[in-house]
Design a protein around this motif. Structure first.
Motif, short mmCIF file in Angstrom:
data_model
loop_
_atom_site.label_atom_id
_atom_site.label_comp_id
_atom_site.label_asym_id
_atom_site.label_seq_id
_atom_site.Cartn_x
_atom_site.Cartn_y
_atom_site.Cartn_z
N ALA A 33 0.83 -1.21 0.00
CA ALA A 33 0.00 0.00 0.00
C ALA A 33 0.86 1.26 0.00
CB ALA A 33 -0.93 -0.01 1.21
N SER A 34 1.95 1.25 0.78
CA SER A 34 2.80 2.44 0.84
C SER A 34 3.47 2.71 -0.50
CB SER A 34 3.86 2.28 1.93
OG SER A 34 4.71 1.19 1.66
N GLN A 35 3.85 1.64 -1.22
CA GLN A 35 4.49 1.81 -2.53
C GLN A 35 3.50 2.37 -3.55
OE1 GLN A 35 5.95 -2.15 -3.20
NE2 GLN A 35 7.36 -2.04 -1.46
N LEU A 36 2.27 1.85 -3.55
CA LEU A 36 1.27 2.33 -4.50
C LEU A 36 0.87 3.78 -4.20
CD1 LEU A 36 -1.05 -0.79 -4.89
CD2 LEU A 36 0.57 0.12 -6.55
N LYS A 37 0.71 4.11 -2.92
CA LYS A 37 0.35 5.49 -2.57
C LYS A 37 1.48 6.45 -2.94
CE LYS A 37 -2.99 4.68 1.15
NZ LYS A 37 -3.33 4.98 2.56
N THR A 38 2.72 6.03 -2.70
CA THR A 38 3.85 6.88 -3.08
C THR A 38 3.90 7.08 -4.58
OG1 THR A 38 5.13 6.10 -1.17
CG2 THR A 38 6.36 7.10 -2.98
N LEU A 39 3.68 6.00 -5.34
CA LEU A 39 3.69 6.11 -6.80
C LEU A 39 2.58 7.03 -7.30
CD1 LEU A 39 4.71 5.18 -9.59
CD2 LEU A 39 3.08 3.30 -9.45
N LEU A 40 1.37 6.90 -6.74
CA LEU A 40 0.26 7.76 -7.16
C LEU A 40 0.56 9.22 -6.86
CD1 LEU A 40 -2.82 5.60 -6.08
CD2 LEU A 40 -2.05 6.09 -8.41
N GLY A 60 0.32 9.68 4.74
CA GLY A 60 0.09 9.07 6.04
C GLY A 60 1.02 7.93 6.41
N TYR A 61 2.19 7.85 5.76
CA TYR A 61 3.19 6.86 6.13
C TYR A 61 4.44 7.59 6.63
CZ TYR A 61 0.65 2.92 4.11
OH TYR A 61 -0.28 1.94 3.86
N SER A 62 5.29 6.86 7.38
CA SER A 62 6.50 7.48 7.91
C SER A 62 7.47 7.80 6.78
CB SER A 62 7.17 6.55 8.92
OG SER A 62 7.72 5.42 8.27
N VAL A 63 8.41 8.70 7.07
CA VAL A 63 9.44 9.05 6.08
C VAL A 63 10.24 7.81 5.70
CG1 VAL A 63 11.53 10.40 5.66
CG2 VAL A 63 9.59 11.45 6.84
N GLY A 64 10.54 6.96 6.70
CA GLY A 64 11.28 5.73 6.42
C GLY A 64 10.54 4.82 5.46
N ASP A 65 9.21 4.68 5.66
CA ASP A 65 8.41 3.85 4.77
C ASP A 65 8.41 4.42 3.35
OD1 ASP A 65 7.75 2.03 6.71
OD2 ASP A 65 5.88 3.01 7.27
N VAL A 66 8.33 5.75 3.25
CA VAL A 66 8.34 6.40 1.93
C VAL A 66 9.68 6.18 1.24
CG1 VAL A 66 8.24 8.61 0.71
CG2 VAL A 66 6.60 8.13 2.53
N GLU A 67 10.78 6.32 1.99
CA GLU A 67 12.11 6.11 1.40
C GLU A 67 12.27 4.67 0.93
OE1 GLU A 67 14.61 7.40 4.56
OE2 GLU A 67 14.64 9.50 3.90
N ASP A 68 11.75 3.72 1.72
CA ASP A 68 11.78 2.32 1.28
C ASP A 68 10.97 2.14 0.00
OD1 ASP A 68 13.31 1.64 3.45
OD2 ASP A 68 11.64 0.93 4.67
N SER A 232 11.28 -2.91 5.19
CA SER A 232 11.34 -3.61 3.89
C SER A 232 12.65 -4.39 3.76
CB SER A 232 11.20 -2.62 2.74
OG SER A 232 12.29 -1.72 2.70
N GLN A 233 13.75 -3.84 4.30
CA GLN A 233 15.02 -4.57 4.27
C GLN A 233 14.93 -5.84 5.12
OE1 GLN A 233 17.59 -1.39 5.57
NE2 GLN A 233 18.20 -0.86 3.50
N SER A 234 14.22 -5.76 6.25
CA SER A 234 14.03 -6.94 7.09
C SER A 234 13.28 -8.03 6.34
CB SER A 234 13.28 -6.57 8.37
OG SER A 234 14.06 -5.74 9.21
N ALA A 235 12.30 -7.62 5.52
CA ALA A 235 11.54 -8.60 4.73
C ALA A 235 12.45 -9.33 3.75
CB ALA A 235 10.40 -7.91 3.99
#
Length: 328
Positions: A33-40, A60-68, A232-235
């Protein structure tokens, strides 16, 4: 039972923006979801600078999630680094398998109980105040309203038993992240994954600790300063170690191979390399060297001699080598 059917509302077509078809064709099942929202957001603000802080605030996501998310989107070929040469978009790569959450919870901040509700729950269930007291001792600090709200909601809203909450808090403390913002985030993840028994919690902690150790070893080899991997790196680390059975040395060798093609750390690129090695049965550094040697051998085969005689055979028999004169 009546089931509503839908058609597209063409009235909204007055204002549109484009989304790359290759993303929909190749990555829509893999994208979070964070990747799709960032792309949009990027597609909607195509002429604006890509600022993770601004995107974070608006989606509505953290800066770290957006950077990932930006790192992953770049691996799709949608984004181009300003300091690299443009290259064709890469083919779809297999992403780490992620468990589909069986539940989805709102963040605790959106539905905190009041002080009166906390007091009522403490009167209803004596284990609740006992949990507060035990965790105060565990963390060595007094719990305020926010901390108690988070713990209570992890129990009542996320469905985590008190003994599992103890294990969760102890794990967070062990990795140096005993702030309740982080504890709340981990609690939400565990609730969504239904990690609601001591056995499940123990297994989850073993996996998390294994990924953290793997990151520490890899980061030391690569000279990376971050003390812990991003989510995401942990995944990726979990996939590489648990599913593909690669150790830190092999992950570092994939990192070195990645540096031959890009100067920026890219786990999606490393994932492509490791997936390729796994498919070829390459498991050790020796296997990598053997494959490289085989590749060099095929690229530079030994030149075949055009001579109609064997020089060594002439020498062995003590015969003089034939001499050819021009015109003879």
């Amino acid at each position: 039972m009546f089931i509503m059917s839908y058609i597209f509302n063409s009235a909204v077509l007055g204002s549109m923006f484009a989304v790359p078809s290759q993303v929909v064709d190749n990555y829509i099942k893999l994208a979070s979801a964070s990747q799709l929202k960032t792309l949009l957001w990027i597609c909607r603000h195509i002429s604006e600078p890509i600022d993770p802080a601004i995107i974070s605030r608006e989606i509505g996501y953290s800066v770290g999630d957006v950077e990932d998310a930006l790192t992953v989107i770049a691996s799709w070929g949608v984004l181009i680094g300003t300091d690299v040469t443009v290259s064709p978009a890469p083919a779809a790569v297999e992403e780490p398998k992620k468990e589909e959450p069986q539940k989805h919870f709102d963040d605790i901040s959106a539905s905190k109980p009041s002080s009166e509700q906390i007091m009522t729950r403490c009167k209803e269930d004596p284990e609740i105040p006992a949990m507060f007291a035990d965790i105060e001792k565990m963390l060595g600090k007094t719990l305020g309203y926010d901390s108690r709200s988070i713990l209570l909601m992890m129990h009542d809203h996320y469905g985590l038993p008190i003994e599992v909450i103890y294990m969760l808090v102890d794990y967070c403390k062990s990795v140096g992240k005993s702030g309740f913002s982080y504890i709340s985030k981990v609690g939400k993840t565990w609730g969504e994954r239904e990690i609601d028994t001591i056995e499940k919690a123990d297994e989850q902690i073993k996996i998390l600790n294994s990924c953290n150790r793997l990151w520490t070893d890899f980061a030391e080899m690569a000279g990376i300063q971050n003390p812990r991997p991003s989510s995401s790196q942990s995944a990726y680390l979990r996939t590489w170690s648990v599913e593909l059975k690669f150790n830190a040395e092999m992950i570092y060798l994939a990192y070195e191979e990645m540096l031959n093609h890009t100067s920026k750390l890219s786990f999606p690129y490393m994932n492509k390399i490791l997936m390729n090695w796994h498919s070829k049965g390459i498991k050790t550094p020796d296997d990598i060297e053997k494959e490289k040697e085989e590749y060099r051998r095929k690229k530079s085969p030994a030149a075949k001699s055009d001579a109609s005689y064997d020089i060594n055979e002439f020498i062995k028999r003590g015969e003089a080598l034939p001499v050819y004169k021009k015109g003879s």
